[in-house]
Write an enzyme that holds these catalytic residues in place. Structure first.
Site, PDB file in Angstrom:
ATOM      1  N   VAL B  75       0.833  -1.200   0.000  1.00 55.23           N
ATOM      2  CA  VAL B  75       0.000   0.000   0.000  1.00 55.23           C
ATOM      3  C   VAL B  75       0.872   1.256   0.000  1.00 55.23           C
ATOM      4  O   VAL B  75       1.868   1.306   0.716  1.00 55.23           O
ATOM      5  CB  VAL B  75      -0.863   0.018   1.298  1.00 55.23           C
ATOM      6  CG1 VAL B  75      -1.580   1.337   1.455  1.00 55.23           C
ATOM      7  CG2 VAL B  75      -1.840  -1.138   1.299  1.00 55.23           C
ATOM      8  N   CYS B  76       0.509   2.247  -0.808  1.00 50.01           N
ATOM      9  CA  CYS B  76       1.164   3.553  -0.699  1.00 50.01           C
ATOM     10  C   CYS B  76       0.100   4.641  -0.865  1.00 50.01           C
ATOM     11  O   CYS B  76      -1.091   4.360  -0.831  1.00 50.01           O
ATOM     12  CB  CYS B  76       2.283   3.704  -1.708  1.00 50.01           C
ATOM     13  SG  CYS B  76       1.709   3.818  -3.402  1.00 50.01           S
ATOM     14  N   ALA B  77       0.533   5.883  -1.058  1.00 53.51           N
ATOM     15  CA  ALA B  77      -0.417   6.991  -1.100  1.00 53.51           C
ATOM     16  C   ALA B  77      -1.329   6.911  -2.323  1.00 53.51           C
ATOM     17  O   ALA B  77      -2.545   7.042  -2.225  1.00 53.51           O
ATOM     18  CB  ALA B  77       0.325   8.320  -1.075  1.00 53.51           C
ATOM     19  N   MET B 104      -3.987   4.778  -0.817  1.00 59.79           N
ATOM     20  CA  MET B 104      -4.759   5.249   0.337  1.00 59.79           C
ATOM     21  C   MET B 104      -5.810   6.266  -0.087  1.00 59.79           C
ATOM     22  O   MET B 104      -6.797   6.494   0.593  1.00 59.79           O
ATOM     23  CB  MET B 104      -3.823   5.876   1.375  1.00 59.79           C
ATOM     24  CG  MET B 104      -2.967   4.878   2.117  1.00 59.79           C
ATOM     25  SD  MET B 104      -3.922   3.618   3.012  1.00 59.79           S
ATOM     26  CE  MET B 104      -4.406   4.502   4.490  1.00 59.79           C
TER      27      MET B 104
END
Lengths: 74, 381
Positions: B75-77, B104
């Protein structure tokens, strides 16, 4: 004037930091790199990355949506 | 599913996994500050944080910490860095590697509709769970008409849902001027020719027309006459107004949550509004039927969701379990709700100004402003 200028404008994560790392790897200790990026998200990532490295963030500014960082290699 | 390529996972798929308590290992590759501020929680997820910029020279550090026998979600931004890391994990021979599609940001925006119950005369009440940010919207449906309460910014989701139900949106209501998210109430009303209702005391600085939401004035949805009855309940804001729907449900806005109570400080008037908050919770709500089902506008932790993914509780039960309803003296209450409060929600001033019509950020700016948890409760961390 920086020893190397890395232009990462228009690139999204993770590319600005990938390019910045390549740039700084090519420098000698004490030399400086200037990074230009337009990716707002990578701004805090870049600061966090520099903070935990032995390099030093000398200046950070924003102008017309372009973020410019000056880093001295440690 | 075992595969040798990485797979995207949508926010919806992730929501289903969390609600079904399926095991999932999450590798969050954002920087430590963003991670510390806000992360994916709930169900049987296990999560570690290794920033992607620590994995530029190789993913060995991550490999040591990632289990081999579970689904892994990177998961990242946004998603770029998670794809970058996920690709390397697959190259290193790992399987069951996924990345969160849209990152996210998509997680923050995903809405999951869940049915709360039937209303008299064939009506229905739905809750829309914004699981990533902890926000809740409601749709009251009755014989071809719909009313939306505390509408979130993603108005297309509500329009689509109403269309599928064959309903025309006739009312949109905000229980108060929100500080943690941008209201979609006015936009949804304009797009559908509906009336937008907002408590007048929260609307003193707004730049647009609205219908004042006041106690004593009732609203009906559909010809089977589902009643929406406003109850003035100040404290989180001075205008905060709760809604009793069909004599069964208490839509409490940001006054009362399942595990906490609303904070009085987001409009800068904590000291002034403490007494209002206490009166609302300890007198006004006390005088209502204990059997009302409380439906709040937020939750603080996914633990507040029941096994069906809903956030709801009987009012009488909350008087026994909710720490915010069990504070003895007014002095203690004042100390609890004004001292030691959690940090404010991200960009809350700009969000309030946007909801008043004073600021008009573009789509991208709106998404940025809304990142992070809602933090509207006294007991949020």
């Amino acid at each position: 004037m920086a020893d190397i200028i890395v232009d990462a404008k228009g690139l999204a994560c993770p590319m600005p930091i990938v390019k910045a790392k390549k740039g700084i790897d090519a420098l000698q200790s004490g030399q400086t790199m200037e990074l230009h990026t337009t990716d707002k998200g990578s701004m805090s990532d870049f600061k966090a990355w520099v903070n935990q490295s032995k390099h030093e963030l000398i200046a950070a500014r924003e102008e017309n949506g372009i973020f410019t960082f000056l880093v001295k290699k440690g | 599913m075992t595969s040798r390529t990485m797979q995207p996972m949508t926010a919806q798929q992730l929501t289903k996994k969390i609600l079904a308590s399926e095991e999932l290992f999450i590798l969050d590759v954002r920087n430590e500050e963003d991670y510390g501020n806000w992360k994916i929680e709930g169900g049987k997820t296990e999560i570690v944080n290794i920033p992607y910029f620590d994995l530029l020279e190789g993913v060995d550090e991550a490999l040591d910490r990632i289990p081999n026998d579970k689904d892994v979600l990177v998961v990242c931004a946004k998603e770029g860095s998670s794809i970058f890391v996920a690709e390397q994990l697959v190259e290193a021979g790992r399987s069951r590697i996924h990345y969160l599609q849209g990152g996210m940001r998509a997680w923050s925006e995903h809405l999951e509709p869940v049915k709360i119950g039937d209303l008299r005369g064939g009506g229905e009440l739905y809750q829309f769970v914004r699981i990533g940010k902890g926000c809740l919207s409601y749709m009251v449906l009755s014989s071809g008409e719909a009313a939306m309460i505390d509408t979130l910014r993603m108005t297309d989701v509500f329009e689509q849902f109403a269309r599928e139900k064959g309903a025309k949106i006739v009312h949109t209501l905000d229980t108060h001027l929100h500080a943690d998210h941008i209201s979609g109430g006015r936009t949804l009303a304009v797009q559908n020719g509906a009336t937008y209702w907002l408590p007048a005391k929260d609307a003193e600085e707004v730049t647009f027309d609205y219908a004042p939401l006041e106690e004593g004035q009732e609203m009906r949805v559909g010809n089977s006459c589902i009643r929406i009855q406003p109850v003035y309940s100040p404290g989180h804001t001075i205008g905060s107004t709760s809604l009793i729907v069909d004599d069964q449900y208490l839509l409490s806005g940001d006054i009362l949550f399942v595990a906490s109570i609303g904070r009085p400080d987001l409009a800068g008037k904590a000291e002034d509004w403490v007494t209002d908050l206490r009166t609302t919770l300890y007198e006004t709500y006390r005088s209502l039927s204990e059997n009302l089902i409380v439906l709040p506008a937020h939750f603080g932790q996914t633990g507040e969701l029941d096994e069906d993914g809903r956030v709801a509780a009987r009012l009488g039960d909350l008087y026994a379990s909710n720490p915010g309803l069990r504070i003895g003296s007014e002095t203690e209450f004042r100390a609890e709700v004004t001292g030691n409060l959690p940090p404010q929600p991200n960009a809350y001033q700009e969000i309030r100004h946007t909801n008043m019509g004073l600021l008009m950020p573009d789509c991208e700016e709106q998404r940025e402003m809304e990142l992070g948890p809602n933090r509207c409760a006294v007991h949020d961390k």
